[in-house]
Design a protein around this motif. Structure first.
Motif, PDB file in Angstrom:
ATOM      1  N   VAL A  55     -27.670 -16.438 -20.611  1.00 31.70           N
ATOM      2  CA  VAL A  55     -27.535 -15.189 -21.369  1.00 31.70           C
ATOM      3  C   VAL A  55     -26.561 -15.373 -22.530  1.00 31.70           C
ATOM      4  O   VAL A  55     -26.807 -14.915 -23.657  1.00 31.70           O
ATOM      5  CB  VAL A  55     -27.068 -14.055 -20.440  1.00 31.70           C
ATOM      6  CG1 VAL A  55     -26.612 -12.839 -21.247  1.00 31.70           C
ATOM      7  CG2 VAL A  55     -28.180 -13.663 -19.488  1.00 31.70           C
ATOM      8  N   PHE A  56     -25.456 -16.057 -22.277  1.00 34.42           N
ATOM      9  CA  PHE A  56     -24.464 -16.307 -23.328  1.00 34.42           C
ATOM     10  C   PHE A  56     -25.071 -17.125 -24.467  1.00 34.42           C
ATOM     11  O   PHE A  56     -24.926 -16.786 -25.651  1.00 34.42           O
ATOM     12  CB  PHE A  56     -23.271 -17.038 -22.721  1.00 34.42           C
ATOM     13  CG  PHE A  56     -22.143 -17.281 -23.681  1.00 34.42           C
ATOM     14  CD1 PHE A  56     -21.188 -16.308 -23.922  1.00 34.42           C
ATOM     15  CD2 PHE A  56     -22.040 -18.489 -24.357  1.00 34.42           C
ATOM     16  CE1 PHE A  56     -20.141 -16.527 -24.807  1.00 34.42           C
ATOM     17  CE2 PHE A  56     -21.007 -18.723 -25.243  1.00 34.42           C
ATOM     18  CZ  PHE A  56     -20.053 -17.742 -25.471  1.00 34.42           C
ATOM     19  N   ALA A  57     -25.782 -18.205 -24.108  1.00 37.43           N
ATOM     20  CA  ALA A  57     -26.362 -19.076 -25.132  1.00 37.43           C
ATOM     21  C   ALA A  57     -27.468 -18.377 -25.906  1.00 37.43           C
ATOM     22  O   ALA A  57     -27.536 -18.465 -27.136  1.00 37.43           O
ATOM     23  CB  ALA A  57     -26.886 -20.354 -24.478  1.00 37.43           C
ATOM     24  N   LEU A  58     -28.339 -17.656 -25.193  1.00 39.85           N
ATOM     25  CA  LEU A  58     -29.442 -16.980 -25.882  1.00 39.85           C
ATOM     26  C   LEU A  58     -28.937 -15.861 -26.779  1.00 39.85           C
ATOM     27  O   LEU A  58     -29.478 -15.637 -27.866  1.00 39.85           O
ATOM     28  CB  LEU A  58     -30.423 -16.415 -24.859  1.00 39.85           C
ATOM     29  CG  LEU A  58     -31.412 -17.393 -24.225  1.00 39.85           C
ATOM     30  CD1 LEU A  58     -32.340 -16.666 -23.267  1.00 39.85           C
ATOM     31  CD2 LEU A  58     -32.212 -18.120 -25.291  1.00 39.85           C
ATOM     32  N   GLY A  59     -27.917 -15.131 -26.340  1.00 37.22           N
ATOM     33  CA  GLY A  59     -27.384 -14.054 -27.172  1.00 37.22           C
ATOM     34  C   GLY A  59     -26.898 -14.565 -28.511  1.00 37.22           C
ATOM     35  O   GLY A  59     -27.202 -13.990 -29.567  1.00 37.22           O
ATOM     36  N   ILE A  60     -26.161 -15.662 -28.491  1.00 40.30           N
ATOM     37  CA  ILE A  60     -25.650 -16.228 -29.738  1.00 40.30           C
ATOM     38  C   ILE A  60     -26.788 -16.820 -30.571  1.00 40.30           C
ATOM     39  O   ILE A  60     -26.871 -16.602 -31.790  1.00 40.30           O
ATOM     40  CB  ILE A  60     -24.596 -17.303 -29.429  1.00 40.30           C
ATOM     41  CG1 ILE A  60     -23.358 -16.652 -28.800  1.00 40.30           C
ATOM     42  CG2 ILE A  60     -24.209 -18.062 -30.690  1.00 40.30           C
ATOM     43  CD1 ILE A  60     -22.269 -17.622 -28.421  1.00 40.30           C
ATOM     44  N   SER A  61     -27.694 -17.555 -29.939  1.00 43.62           N
ATOM     45  CA  SER A  61     -28.756 -18.219 -30.703  1.00 43.62           C
ATOM     46  C   SER A  61     -29.722 -17.221 -31.318  1.00 43.62           C
ATOM     47  O   SER A  61     -30.149 -17.387 -32.469  1.00 43.62           O
ATOM     48  CB  SER A  61     -29.518 -19.191 -29.794  1.00 43.62           C
ATOM     49  OG  SER A  61     -30.089 -18.503 -28.694  1.00 43.62           O
ATOM     50  N   LEU A  62     -30.064 -16.148 -30.598  1.00 43.89           N
ATOM     51  CA  LEU A  62     -30.981 -15.161 -31.156  1.00 43.89           C
ATOM     52  C   LEU A  62     -30.328 -14.370 -32.288  1.00 43.89           C
ATOM     53  O   LEU A  62     -30.996 -14.002 -33.263  1.00 43.89           O
ATOM     54  CB  LEU A  62     -31.452 -14.196 -30.058  1.00 43.89           C
ATOM     55  CG  LEU A  62     -32.314 -14.816 -28.957  1.00 43.89           C
ATOM     56  CD1 LEU A  62     -32.781 -13.752 -27.972  1.00 43.89           C
ATOM     57  CD2 LEU A  62     -33.515 -15.534 -29.546  1.00 43.89           C
ATOM     58  N   ALA A  63     -29.040 -14.106 -32.168  1.00 40.36           N
ATOM     59  CA  ALA A  63     -28.345 -13.444 -33.275  1.00 40.36           C
ATOM     60  C   ALA A  63     -28.332 -14.335 -34.510  1.00 40.36           C
ATOM     61  O   ALA A  63     -28.471 -13.850 -35.641  1.00 40.36           O
ATOM     62  CB  ALA A  63     -26.924 -13.086 -32.853  1.00 40.36           C
ATOM     63  N   LEU A  64     -28.183 -15.645 -34.307  1.00 43.81           N
ATOM     64  CA  LEU A  64     -28.187 -16.566 -35.444  1.00 43.81           C
ATOM     65  C   LEU A  64     -29.578 -16.655 -36.088  1.00 43.81           C
ATOM     66  O   LEU A  64     -29.681 -16.950 -37.283  1.00 43.81           O
ATOM     67  CB  LEU A  64     -27.733 -17.958 -34.993  1.00 43.81           C
ATOM     68  CG  LEU A  64     -26.257 -18.081 -34.589  1.00 43.81           C
ATOM     69  CD1 LEU A  64     -25.950 -19.487 -34.104  1.00 43.81           C
ATOM     70  CD2 LEU A  64     -25.348 -17.715 -35.755  1.00 43.81           C
ATOM     71  N   ILE A  65     -30.633 -16.406 -35.323  1.00 42.06           N
ATOM     72  CA  ILE A  65     -31.981 -16.422 -35.901  1.00 42.06           C
ATOM     73  C   ILE A  65     -32.114 -15.334 -36.960  1.00 42.06           C
ATOM     74  O   ILE A  65     -32.803 -15.515 -37.979  1.00 42.06           O
ATOM     75  CB  ILE A  65     -33.027 -16.234 -34.791  1.00 42.06           C
ATOM     76  CG1 ILE A  65     -33.108 -17.488 -33.916  1.00 42.06           C
ATOM     77  CG2 ILE A  65     -34.405 -15.922 -35.375  1.00 42.06           C
ATOM     78  CD1 ILE A  65     -34.068 -17.362 -32.759  1.00 42.06           C
ATOM     79  N   LEU A  66     -31.457 -14.202 -36.736  1.00 41.80           N
ATOM     80  CA  LEU A  66     -31.579 -13.080 -37.666  1.00 41.80           C
ATOM     81  C   LEU A  66     -30.873 -13.333 -38.993  1.00 41.80           C
ATOM     82  O   LEU A  66     -31.169 -12.660 -39.983  1.00 41.80           O
ATOM     83  CB  LEU A  66     -31.014 -11.809 -37.018  1.00 41.80           C
ATOM     84  CG  LEU A  66     -31.747 -11.345 -35.760  1.00 41.80           C
ATOM     85  CD1 LEU A  66     -31.055 -10.133 -35.166  1.00 41.80           C
ATOM     86  CD2 LEU A  66     -33.195 -11.028 -36.077  1.00 41.80           C
TER      87      LEU A  66
END
Length: 436
Positions: free
Chosen positions: A136-147
């Motif tokens: 959850v921690f990794a996906l939260g940061i990575s998906l925010a960076l996609i935006l």
């Protein structure tokens, strides 16, 4: 025989970054909540004050930007919750390392056997909670960076569309040009990806189709559109199944975008959520109603009003100040038409401003107790909160004591934006009661 001290230490397969995860989430989650709230309030004040094209552009950037903040906030909050659950499991395992005592369950033999067969060892639960928190921690940061690159691409395309439409003398086509540019930019990538997936194995390595598709995909990959552009998402999706992983990623991003939009909508609705079933639905032009937003003394500090207002519900002087804020999405067509007429009629700047003021004042109807206002408006600006509009200084010294009502009727919608049907394009008035 197992070591009795083993339950007093963390499991050997614990994620090595758990301490840094807790530090980052715990230190920033509250700041993220405040940042999301601040950005939402800023968007609620700014967006209604922009003209059509800038408003569309700002809305898209707001949705992506606030969506990234919302995604990070929710991810950090969920991560802290999972880490708290993980800590609780580790703690209970250290207190009771033997696990549950099934023989002490006060149930029948069938239910006891069912519980025993379904029971997962605490060590397995601890590992699952640990892994879930890290993912959850990794996906939260990575998906925010996609935006972030999406926002950059949207900004670039919109600026190109705006400049091109302006140079062509057709600024109203900005949205259409923006959509065409976006489609044309991503169409080659979609074609190359589809062909590679369906026919790539049939091409010879030196053939022109293979070389063309390779060059196309390599170009888009360098622009950040390759599958490896976000390593955390790639590792996650390929390990749990790419289709399942992409569905989870899409749901998370869609939820963030939806949450951003809902926050903006709720921030505009000051009544908010509650049990108001027996209360009449507040609406513009509602008779015998008093809206606190219609009085400067009742407005929230720093609020930028988008509706006419008076200083307070009680008028004590000889004059009453009525301010009608300039809202581009409501008054833009009227102001633009009056400006064009003034520029065509006179050359002097002051004379043009006066002529435009008279034209705009004629397009906004103000009545006091049913009678048209005896005076016209003046230009109004409030530098304390960057507020601009029109102001009527109405004489009220001869009014009798008691309740009086101002009615402000905004300009009708442009002819090309009106809906068909009798009465559907009639603008709704603002009713502002006050007392002497």
């Amino acid at each position: 025989m197992s070591d009795p001290n083993e339950s007093l230490s963390l499991p050997k397969r614990t994620t090595p970054t758990w301490e840094m995860e807790l530090l980052l989430s715990g230190a920033t989650v509250f700041a993220m909540f405040q940042a999301t709230q601040a950005v939402t309030e800023w968007g609620a004040r700014l967006l209604p004050r922009l003209a059509d094209n800038p408003r569309m552009f700002a809305s898209v950037l707001f949705t992506y930007g606030n969506g990234a903040l919302t995604l990070l906030t929710l991810a950090f909050l969920l991560h802290l919750t999972l880490r708290a659950y993980w800590v609780a499991l580790v703690g209970i395992n250290s207190v009771y390392p033997e696990g549950p005592r099934f023989d002490r369950l006060r149930v029948g033999p069938i239910q006891r056997e069912l519980v025993r067969s379904r029971w997962r060892a605490l060590s397995d639960r601890i590992e699952s909670a640990d892994n879930a928190a890290t993912v959850v921690f990794a996906l939260g940061i990575s998906l925010a960076l996609i935006l972030v690159p999406i926002s950059a691409v949207v900004t670039l395309f919109y600026l190109v569309a705006a400049v091109g439409s302006w140079l062509a003398g057709k600024p109203e086509l900005t949205s259409l040009v923006f959509g065409l540019l976006s489609g044309l930019a991503f169409l080659p990538f979609w074609i190359a990806t589809t062909l590679d997936k369906r026919r790539g194995e049939r091409w010879s390595e030196g053939g022109w189709m293979h070389r063309a598709c390779t060059a196309m995909l390599r170009t888009y990959t360098r622009l950040g559109m390759g599958r490896d552009s976000n390593p955390m998402v790639m590792v996650f999706s390929t390990n749990i199944g790419e289709r399942k992983g992409m569905v989870i990623v899409f749901i998370a991003m869609f939820g963030a975008m939806l949450g951003s939009t809902v926050q903006l909508a709720l921030s505009r609705d000051q009544l908010g959520m509650g049990s108001y079933a027996d209360f009449p639905d507040p609406r513009r032009g509602m008779a015998s109603s008093l809206d606190g937003r219609s009085y400067a003394s009742m407005q929230e500090p720093g609020q930028l009003p988008n509706a006419p207002f008076l200083p307070s519900p009680v008028s004590r002087g000889d004059y009453l100040l009525l301010v009608v804020p300039y809202v581009p999405m409501l008054h833009g067509e009227l102001f633009a038409r009056c400006r064009r007429q003034a520029e065509a009629a006179v050359a002097d700047e002051d004379a043009r401003a006066a002529r435009q003021l008279a034209c705009v004042g004629a397009g906004i109807t103000v009545t006091l107790d049913g009678q048209p206002a005896a005076i016209g408006p003046e230009w109004y600006s409030d530098p304390r909160r960057d507020l601009r509009g029109l102001a009527w200084m109405l004489p009220v010294s001869t009014l009798a004591k008691g309740r009086h009502e101002l009615v402000v009727l905004p300009p009708a919608a442009p002819a090309n934006e009106r809906e068909a049907g009798p009465g559907e394009d009639a603008p709704q008035p603002w009713r502002i009661p006050f007392w002497r």
